[in-house]
Scaffold this active site. Structure first.
Site, PDB file in Angstrom:
ATOM      1  N   TRP A   1       0.849  -1.183   0.000  1.00  0.00           N
ATOM      2  CA  TRP A   1       0.000   0.000   0.000  1.00  0.00           C
ATOM      3  C   TRP A   1       0.888   1.236   0.000  1.00  0.00           C
ATOM      4  O   TRP A   1       1.876   1.275   0.709  1.00  0.00           O
ATOM      5  CB  TRP A   1      -0.866   0.043   1.258  1.00  0.00           C
ATOM      6  CG  TRP A   1      -1.838  -1.089   1.358  1.00  0.00           C
ATOM      7  CD1 TRP A   1      -1.593  -2.324   1.888  1.00  0.00           C
ATOM      8  CD2 TRP A   1      -3.182  -1.103   0.918  1.00  0.00           C
ATOM      9  NE1 TRP A   1      -2.709  -3.100   1.806  1.00  0.00           N
ATOM     10  CE2 TRP A   1      -3.712  -2.380   1.218  1.00  0.00           C
ATOM     11  CE3 TRP A   1      -4.013  -0.159   0.296  1.00  0.00           C
ATOM     12  CZ2 TRP A   1      -5.023  -2.730   0.916  1.00  0.00           C
ATOM     13  CZ3 TRP A   1      -5.321  -0.527   0.021  1.00  0.00           C
ATOM     14  CH2 TRP A   1      -5.809  -1.792   0.317  1.00  0.00           C
TER      15      TRP A   1
ATOM     16  N   SER B   1       5.644   6.821  -0.794  1.00  0.00           N
ATOM     17  CA  SER B   1       7.015   6.322  -0.926  1.00  0.00           C
ATOM     18  C   SER B   1       7.722   6.171   0.416  1.00  0.00           C
ATOM     19  O   SER B   1       8.934   6.321   0.507  1.00  0.00           O
ATOM     20  CB  SER B   1       7.843   7.234  -1.851  1.00  0.00           C
ATOM     21  OG  SER B   1       7.211   7.319  -3.107  1.00  0.00           O
ATOM     22  N   ARG B   2       6.935   5.917   1.454  1.00  0.00           N
ATOM     23  CA  ARG B   2       7.471   5.700   2.807  1.00  0.00           C
ATOM     24  C   ARG B   2       8.191   6.937   3.367  1.00  0.00           C
ATOM     25  O   ARG B   2       8.972   6.840   4.309  1.00  0.00           O
ATOM     26  CB  ARG B   2       8.447   4.505   2.840  1.00  0.00           C
ATOM     27  CG  ARG B   2       7.870   3.205   2.291  1.00  0.00           C
ATOM     28  CD  ARG B   2       6.782   2.670   3.207  1.00  0.00           C
ATOM     29  NE  ARG B   2       6.330   1.336   2.848  1.00  0.00           N
ATOM     30  CZ  ARG B   2       5.166   1.053   2.264  1.00  0.00           C
ATOM     31  NH1 ARG B   2       4.323   2.031   1.927  1.00  0.00           N
ATOM     32  NH2 ARG B   2       4.824  -0.184   2.002  1.00  0.00           N
ATOM     33  N   LEU B   3       7.887   8.111   2.775  1.00  0.00           N
ATOM     34  CA  LEU B   3       8.510   9.353   3.282  1.00  0.00           C
ATOM     35  C   LEU B   3       7.546  10.011   4.276  1.00  0.00           C
ATOM     36  O   LEU B   3       7.023  11.100   4.057  1.00  0.00           O
ATOM     37  CB  LEU B   3       8.844  10.285   2.112  1.00  0.00           C
ATOM     38  CG  LEU B   3       9.855   9.687   1.130  1.00  0.00           C
ATOM     39  CD1 LEU B   3      10.059  10.604  -0.070  1.00  0.00           C
ATOM     40  CD2 LEU B   3      11.198   9.442   1.834  1.00  0.00           C
TER      41      LEU B   3
END
Ligand SMILES: Cc1cc2nc3c(=O)[nH]c(=O)nc-3n(C[C@H](O)[C@H](O)[C@H](O)COP(=O)(O)O)c2cc1C
Length: 225
Positions: A7, A197-199
């Site tokens: 996700w 983007s996991r940021l």
């Protein structure tokens, strides 16, 4: 095995400009939004669930999920059996951490601090608000202790149902001495907001000096995701 589902955490994020000087309003706001969502959507059934970590006298960690049924500027809290494994650990070492995760909202809050027992009046008021069956259950279960099989528990419940019949009054089942609650007197509160983007955004309130979640004693640090 099925391929892993990935996700993208496309949440709103969180920036320094939009947060208050003390964490209380943000804690309350996120909890209220999660509770509102749980009424409207089926993807968030139990918005008050919080994972609570404790450490025993040997340094052994353990974690379990409870319900955050207490929430005040003094801290988030929960109710439990005071002879349970968690309670024994907290008597030995009152350091405690809790995490509330609302995955469908791409949000989590982490609390770290010291466990403090809730006062008996607060505990009694909450206990009396619980359904009769749950109050009987509090007497029946020696939480965390081994038991031979389920029938032992069910027999005990039947005995207690006769002893404390349901009269429809809040005081039909007395408050057990070994049932109580804890709050987390926080020294750190982290707000985690998932982003693409996991940021992710991570803003951590760190307490400097005395005060509760609503007091003017916090500084904010951004941490890398
Ligand atoms: C959704 C959920 C809510 C729970 N709520 C509570 C609670 O409010 N209080 C409690 O003592 N245990 C609650 N439990 C049970 C705990 O997870 C745990 O099994 C129990 O407290 C014993 O933990 P301990 O042996 O580490 O003390 C809940 C479990 C789940 C999954």
């Amino acid at each position: 095995m099925e391929p892993i589902a990935r996700w993208d955490y496309a949440g709103e994020g969180l920036d320094e400009q939009q947060i208050p000087a003390a964490p209380w309003e943000l804690v309350r706001g996120w909890v209220e939004q999660a509770r509102a969502r749980s009424q409207q959507e089926s993807d968030l059934r139990e918005p008050d669930q919080i994972s609570i970590a404790t450490v025993d006298a040997d340094g052994g960690p353990s974690v379990r999920t409870v319900l955050m049924r207490y929430l005040e500027p003094a801290g988030p809290g929960f109710y439990t059996n005071l002879d349970s494994r968690k309670a024994v650990a907290l008597q030995e070492n009152p350091k405690i951490a809790g995490t509330v995760t609302w995955a469908p909202m791409f949000r989590a809050i982490r609390f770290e601090g010291t466990a403090r027992l809730l006062d008996r009046d607060t505990v009694r008021t909450y206990f009396e608000s619980r359904p009769w069956g749950s109050r009987i259950g509090a007497w029946a279960s020696a939480q965390s202790q081994p038991i031979h099989d389920r029938t032992v528990l069910e027999d005990r419940v039947r005995e207690l149902e006769l002893k404390f019949p349901d009269t429809g009054h809040a005081d039909d089942v007395p408050l057990p001495d070994n049932w109580g609650g804890y709050l987390i007197d926080c020294h750190a509160v982290e707000f985690w907001a998932g982003r693409s983007s996991r940021l992710h955004d991570r803003l951590v309130y760190l307490r400097e000096g005395d005060g509760d979640l609503a007091d003017d004693c916090w500084r904010v640090e951004r941490r890398q995701p």
